[in-house]
Design a protein around this motif. Structure first.
Motif, PDB file in Angstrom:
ATOM      1  N   LEU A 252      -6.296  -3.270  -3.093  1.00  0.00           N
ATOM      2  CA  LEU A 252      -5.941  -3.571  -1.705  1.00  0.00           C
ATOM      3  C   LEU A 252      -7.083  -4.272  -0.968  1.00  0.00           C
ATOM      4  O   LEU A 252      -6.842  -5.194  -0.174  1.00  0.00           O
ATOM      5  N   LEU A 253      -8.328  -3.859  -1.229  1.00  0.00           N
ATOM      6  CA  LEU A 253      -9.477  -4.526  -0.598  1.00  0.00           C
ATOM      7  C   LEU A 253      -9.586  -5.973  -1.047  1.00  0.00           C
ATOM      8  O   LEU A 253      -9.893  -6.873  -0.250  1.00  0.00           O
TER       9      LEU A 253
ATOM     10  N   ALA B  56       0.832  -1.208   0.000  1.00  0.00           N
ATOM     11  CA  ALA B  56       0.000   0.000   0.000  1.00  0.00           C
ATOM     12  C   ALA B  56       0.867   1.259   0.000  1.00  0.00           C
ATOM     13  O   ALA B  56       0.574   2.240  -0.711  1.00  0.00           O
TER      14      ALA B  56
ATOM     15  N   ASN C  38       2.412   6.793  -6.596  1.00  0.00           N
ATOM     16  CA  ASN C  38       1.160   7.264  -7.193  1.00  0.00           C
ATOM     17  C   ASN C  38       0.733   6.356  -8.340  1.00  0.00           C
ATOM     18  O   ASN C  38       0.253   6.822  -9.386  1.00  0.00           O
TER      19      ASN C  38
ATOM     20  N   GLN D 137       1.098   4.130  -2.993  1.00  0.00           N
ATOM     21  CA  GLN D 137       0.835   5.528  -2.670  1.00  0.00           C
ATOM     22  C   GLN D 137       2.041   6.405  -2.996  1.00  0.00           C
ATOM     23  O   GLN D 137       1.897   7.494  -3.570  1.00  0.00           O
TER      24      GLN D 137
ATOM     25  N   SER E  45      -4.209   3.690 -16.120  1.00  0.00           N
ATOM     26  CA  SER E  45      -5.531   4.033 -15.612  1.00  0.00           C
ATOM     27  C   SER E  45      -6.544   4.283 -16.720  1.00  0.00           C
ATOM     28  O   SER E  45      -7.720   3.977 -16.573  1.00  0.00           O
TER      29      SER E  45
ATOM     30  N   PHE F  33      -6.699   6.541  -7.539  1.00  0.00           N
ATOM     31  CA  PHE F  33      -6.991   6.238  -6.136  1.00  0.00           C
ATOM     32  C   PHE F  33      -7.963   5.075  -5.983  1.00  0.00           C
ATOM     33  O   PHE F  33      -7.732   4.164  -5.177  1.00  0.00           O
ATOM     34  N   TRP F  34      -9.074   5.088  -6.735  1.00  0.00           N
ATOM     35  CA  TRP F  34     -10.079   4.035  -6.554  1.00  0.00           C
ATOM     36  C   TRP F  34      -9.545   2.668  -6.963  1.00  0.00           C
ATOM     37  O   TRP F  34      -9.920   1.638  -6.393  1.00  0.00           O
ATOM     38  N   GLN F  35      -8.645   2.639  -7.958  1.00  0.00           N
ATOM     39  CA  GLN F  35      -8.058   1.365  -8.366  1.00  0.00           C
ATOM     40  C   GLN F  35      -7.156   0.800  -7.272  1.00  0.00           C
ATOM     41  O   GLN F  35      -7.123  -0.415  -7.048  1.00  0.00           O
ATOM     42  N   ARG F  36      -6.407   1.689  -6.606  1.00  0.00           N
ATOM     43  CA  ARG F  36      -5.569   1.235  -5.497  1.00  0.00           C
ATOM     44  C   ARG F  36      -6.426   0.655  -4.374  1.00  0.00           C
ATOM     45  O   ARG F  36      -6.088  -0.392  -3.802  1.00  0.00           O
ATOM     46  N   ILE F  37      -7.541   1.325  -4.054  1.00  0.00           N
ATOM     47  CA  ILE F  37      -8.426   0.870  -2.984  1.00  0.00           C
ATOM     48  C   ILE F  37      -9.023  -0.495  -3.323  1.00  0.00           C
ATOM     49  O   ILE F  37      -9.037  -1.416  -2.483  1.00  0.00           O
ATOM     50  N   VAL F  38      -9.508  -0.644  -4.554  1.00  0.00           N
ATOM     51  CA  VAL F  38     -10.113  -1.916  -4.972  1.00  0.00           C
ATOM     52  C   VAL F  38      -9.100  -3.052  -4.897  1.00  0.00           C
ATOM     53  O   VAL F  38      -9.404  -4.148  -4.406  1.00  0.00           O
TER      54      VAL F  38
END
Length: 384
Positions: A39-40, A21, A28, A25, A316, A32-37
Motif C-alpha cells: 500500500l505504501l 486496503a 487477510n 484486510q 507469505s 501485515f507488513w507485506q500489506r503495508i509495504v
C-alpha cells in the motif's frame, strides 16, 4: 484542464486505495507488513504521479497521468480478482450430497495450518454429476503440514479387504464398495484402519480429472515403460499429458507390470504432477479458470476459511513442498466373503497389518493432530 484531470484522478486513486486496503484486510491476504509495504508503494507512486500532472512540462504531465491510471487500474483489477477468487473458494467449500458448508472457527483453522491435517481423495468411476453414488476406485489420503512443507500421500488399493463403516455395518468387504454408501463411509473406514482423523475430503470423477489437467495446460510425468491403450501411446521417459490422456493413464492396469498396485502408484505420480503445477508460477495465468472448474467439478468439505489461510500461508512463506508416498502392502485372495456381494467370488487384497501400522505411524508423525485421540477410533485387526 490539468486541474480537472488531477482532481478527477485523485478522487479515483483515493477510492481505489481505500477499497484495495479494505479488501486486503478483510480477506487477510498477505501478512501485515507485506500489506503495508504494498500500500505504501502504491501511495508513493500515486502521490508522485498526482503532483507530476501539474508539472509545466507536457511530457512529464502525460507520463504522470499514465502512471496514475496504471496504479488505479492495477489496484482496481486486483481488488476485483481477489473478491472473485475468494468467492470461488466459498463455492468450492460447499460440500455435495445436500450437506451444508462446514463451519470452523479461526483457532481450528490456524491449528491445522500449524500442525497439519489429512484430506481423503476419492475418485469415483463415473462421468457426469459428482452427486452420483458409486464405487470409489481411487482412495488416497493426503497428509500435509503447511508449517514444515512436508506432505505424505497414502494409496489404499480399491480391493483392500477392510471393515466398511456406516452403511457397511462394520463388516468386511473391499474398500471400493464403501463409496456406494457415501464418502463418509469411506472416510470412517480409513480412520478406523489407520487410527487417525480425516476431517476433510475431495471427491472427483473422470470429468474432474480431464478438466483440471486441461486447465493447468497439461502435466509432465515420468513414464517408466512405453505402452499403448487403444489409440493412445505413452512413450518411455518424461511425457506430457492432457486431460484425456491423463485419464487413460490413470485408468490403465492391464499394461502395468504390477497390475492394480502399479495403477495405484500411477495415481500418486499424477497427483504429485498436478500439485507441482499448481504450486508453480505458471498457474497464475489460469488460476481463476482452474478454481472455477474445481468449484464445479470437485466436491469438498474444506471450509473457505481454511482454503483462504492456506493460500495466504503459501504466499507469505513461499514454502517449498516435499511429498513422500507409500502404498499399503498385502496379498491377493479369492476366498474372502463380501458383505455387499455375498454370493460372488471376488478378488480381495488382504492388507499386511505391519504395513498398515507403519503407514499409520508415518501419518501421525507428520502431525500430532492427525491422531484419532478422543474419537475412540482404533485400528482394526486384519481378518484371517
Amino acid at each position: 484542464m490539468k486541474k480537472f484531470i488531477s482532481g478527477f484522478l485523485g478522487v479515483l486513486f483515493l477510492v481505489a486505495m481505500i477499497v484495495f486496503a479494505a479488501i486486503l484486510q478483510y480477506f487477510n491476504l498477505l501478512v501485515f507488513w507485506q500489506r503495508i509495504v504494498l500500500l505504501l508503494l502504491f501511495l508513493i507512486l500515486g502521490i508522485l504521479a498526482y503532483h507530476g500532472i501539474k508539472h509545466r512540462n507536457h511530457l512529464t504531465s502525460v507520463v504522470s497521468i499514465l502512471i496514475l491510471v496504471m496504479v488505479i487500474s492495477f489496484s482496481s483489477v486486483s481488488s476485483y480478482s481477489i473478491v472473485s477468487l475468494y468467492s470461488t473458494l466459498g463455492r468450492m467449500s460447499t460440500a455435495g450430497q445436500g450437506e451444508k458448508e462446514v463451519s470452523v472457527d479461526q483457532k481450528e483453522v490456524e491449528g491445522h495450518i500449524m500442525e497439519g491435517f489429512n484430506v481423503y481423495i476419492s475418485g469415483i468411476d463415473t462421468y457426469g454429476p459428482l452427486e452420483t453414488e458409486s464405487r470409489s476406485d481411487v482412495n488416497m489420503i493426503v497428509s500435509v503440514n503447511p508449517k514444515t512443507g512436508q506432505g505424505f500421500i497414502t494409496t489404499i488399493p480399491r480391493d483392500a479387504y477392510v471393515r466398511i463403516a456406516d452403511g457397511g455395518h462394520d463388516q468386511y468387504d473391499k474398500l471400493t464398495h464403501a463409496g456406494n454408501y457415501g464418502v463418509y463411509s469411506s472416510i470412517h473406514t480409513l480412520e478406523n484402519l489407520f487410527d487417525i482423523k480425516i476431517p476433510y475430503y475431495a471427491r472427483v470423477n473422470f470429468d474432474s480429472l480431464i478438466r483440471i489437467v486441461d486447465a493447468l495446460g497439461g502435466i509432465q510425468i515420468y513414464n517408466p515403460n512405453a505402452f499403448s491403450v487403444k489409440d493412445v501411446h505413452f512413450d518411455e521417459g518424461m511425457i506430457t499429458l492432457d486431460g484425456e490422456s491423463a485419464l487413460v493413464y490413470a485408468r490403465d492396469r492391464k499394461h502395468q507390470a504390477g497390475g492394480e498396485l502399479e495403477r495405484g502408484r500411477n495415481h500418486v505420480v499424477l497427483l504429485k504432477a498436478i500439485i507441482d503445477k499448481c504450486l508453480s508460477p505458471a498457474i497464475l495465468a489460469n488460476a481463476q479458470e482452474l478454481l472455477n472448474i474445481m468449484a464445479e467439478d470437485v466436491q469438498t468439505n474444506m471450509p473457505a476459511a481454511l482454503l483462504t489461510q492456506l493460500i495466504n500461508n503459501q504466499l507469505s512463506s513461499g514454502t517449498h513442498w516435499n511429498f513422500g508416498s507409500a502404498q499399503v502392502e498385502g496379498e491377493g485372495r479369492m476366498d474372502l466373503p463380501s458383505y455387499a456381494m455375498p454370493h460372488n467370488q471376488l478378488f480381495m487384497y488382504q492388507l499386511d497389518p505391519d504395513s498398515v501400522e507403519s503407514i499409520g505411524n508415518q501419518i501421525r508423525r507428520l502431525s500430532p493432530s492427525n491422531e484419532a485421540g478422543e474419537s475412540g477410533l482404533s485400528r482394526e485387526e486384519s481378518p484371517q
